[in-house]
Scaffold this motif. Sequence first.
Motif: not given
Lengths: 404, 404
Positions: B307-308, B310-311, B313-314, B316-318, B391-393
């Motif tokens: 989850l970290v 993929t965030a 990768a996107g 996203d400052a999650n 972690l990407t496509h």
Amino acid sequence: MPVSPLAPAKFPQLPTIGGVTFAAAAAGIKYKDRADVMLAVIAPGSSIAGVFTRSATRSAPVLDCQAKLGSDASKIAAFLVNSGNSNAFTGSRGSASVEAVCKAVAAETGAPVDRIFTASTGVIGEPLPHDRIIAKITELHENQSAGEIENAARAIMTTDTFAKGAAATVTVDGKEVKIAGIAKGSGMIAPDMATMLVYIFTDAQIGQADLQKLVSETNAKTFNCITVDSDTSTSDSLLMAATGASGVDVTGNADFATALHEVMQDLAHQVVRDGEGATKFVTVKVTGAQDDSDAHKVALSIANSPLVKTAIAGEDANWGRVVMAVGKSGAAADRDTLSIRFGDITVAENGWRAPDYSEEATSAYMKNSELEIGVDLGIGNGESTVWTCDLTHGYISINADYRS
Amino acid sequence: MPVSPLAPAKFPQLPTIGGVTFAAAAAGIKYKDRADVMLAVIAPGSSIAGVFTRSATRSAPVLDCQAKLGSDASKIAAFLVNSGNSNAFTGSRGSASVEAVCKAVAAETGAPVDRIFTASTGVIGEPLPHDRIIAKITELHENQSAGEIENAARAIMTTDTFAKGAAATVTVDGKEVKIAGIAKGSGMIAPDMATMLVYIFTDAQIGQADLQKLVSETNAKTFNCITVDSDTSTSDSLLMAATGASGVDVTGNADFATALHEVMQDLAHQVVRDGEGATKFVTVKVTGAQDDSDAHKVALSIANSPLVKTAIAGEDANWGRVVMAVGKSGAAADRDTLSIRFGDITVAENGWRAPDYSEEATSAYMKNSELEIGVDLGIGNGESTVWTCDLTHGYISINADYRS
């Protein structure tokens, strides 16, 4: 999001449970035009048990629920759950929000504050707009109905693509006892600690301490044996209420324990079936380990391996990656006694590819949407079964964009 | 596959190392039209040290190398490495293949069998076609040259999108000592055990026991601090040869240790930069933990969290997912003393979002291709730094199709 291809055909018919009523409402916490809060009111004299995440950063509602387990069972109780915001890592404001919500539920329902169990699921680190929830408490109380459990299940969904419910009826001393449960969960699912949000109700009669023991034991074999992505939520909670409305004492009853196990396993499987991006439901069965703990380590190592999970997504009978996952697990293993099967097909044994291994037959098996990976370590009697799903482009799409 | 966007601009200029020569050849083990085997011949009197995967299912070459560490340094030595097949989980045929290859290299080079260290990388569970390698030994021996290290680095690539090399020169007692290293690695990279394939050469003079101690210590802070996907290879091996050709004794020399650390860290970073599907290079720096071991647990928990990753990768400052990963790590942590920063931006502190947190500024930072996540636990002096990628496509595409 489209509904998971692994979803059950429909939400099951759940029995009403004497002593429990439900309602759902749209409080507008984050989502528009859908129910996002549910209230269950539970009759006086009900036993309540629960298991929770062991995360060191668990949410304010989790800490609050843990403190309240064991409170006076003779009083009315309530479960209040919202989606869209997890009220986790929200500092002292987090517990203030829980307190405010509990106070409002107490005023409306007459339940004492220490019998009100709340949960919140959704984004981490945002203040919970608890006023929006409090504004709905009267509506939620007025709409209470024994048949509203399905709407309650829908109200607690986040990235879930379907609502999750399961039920069982068991006859004890010639009388019927019913169990009904609901759950939510799709991502941030890992088994080492606890579960996602799960609520189970029964009209059986059983003391709080006995109920807690049964729930904890069953949890270890059900929710603690699933993983979607190895990430453990800060909000995981399972609460069970036994109202005793059936008048049937189930303390120590094996049939009741089996029925509860079935309900919990069914809900746990539904969480995996709704794993973010999942297209395959995978059972990992490890036998022949030094002990059960080693077997569980190996099963989780396989079930959490990104390389095993992507091979399954690609319908690739890549058993070499299973060998890798056994090797890295930290459990005792001997290359030369290890055997691996995909379904009924033995792919490797005696430290080597199986002599009659057929790539064609194994590849055909991998096209199934339900798969079983069997690993026998050949060195002892320890065993463990874990359930997981594959790792697909869908998981990346959901999590590279969604702020959860 | 296109070259990773995180790749260095070009393969570095590596110095020749007195006492070591290289050659690469195309043996057709799996790949067509590319070199897939390399031979390094090392002068008599060289110290050799190594670290290896601790996988319980480690490959035949790894087991063979481990048994040979400490063999007579006065003799000629050789490293023989192939790509395209890992010779892992190949039963007794695996060690027979290693034996056959070593015998052929011994006959050709004059090195004793116990000074010949082989490695194999690629698909697990397929018999190694060792005859194809043996057929190339004479060619490999005849083509030996001190300048062929880059081609050696290319010959050991599998899913790597670029060849990896690093070098350092250090002055000891007024004389120059050189270090040159090569590595391969892209997927199945996890730090808990060892590394991927790494070969380091120096003309420094140092005894085998001292070299082994230095390599093991440096490995713990470099290769054991990287992760691409939490999956540990069955073949991970690092070998280092010190030929002594410079005539400079570096035993206990701090400058040499620093230079070796730089070379190993550089190679380790290049493995992460070639992480399957990677678009971001991420440094995870944990401070303020109870001890270094707890800090390492937290750093790995963040670096391995899907989850970290993929965030990231996107873009996203999650940071809520960082909170989750701290919580699940099993390390001692206190929500209210924890602080989190992305680069220089403090996003959370005192158990709560930072008061001057700016979503806009943090989102802008996330667009960088090199990111640092800092976590201070605020309870002690333990610290650890780990490097990972997103972690990407791309990771899914590579691993749902490629039989590795």
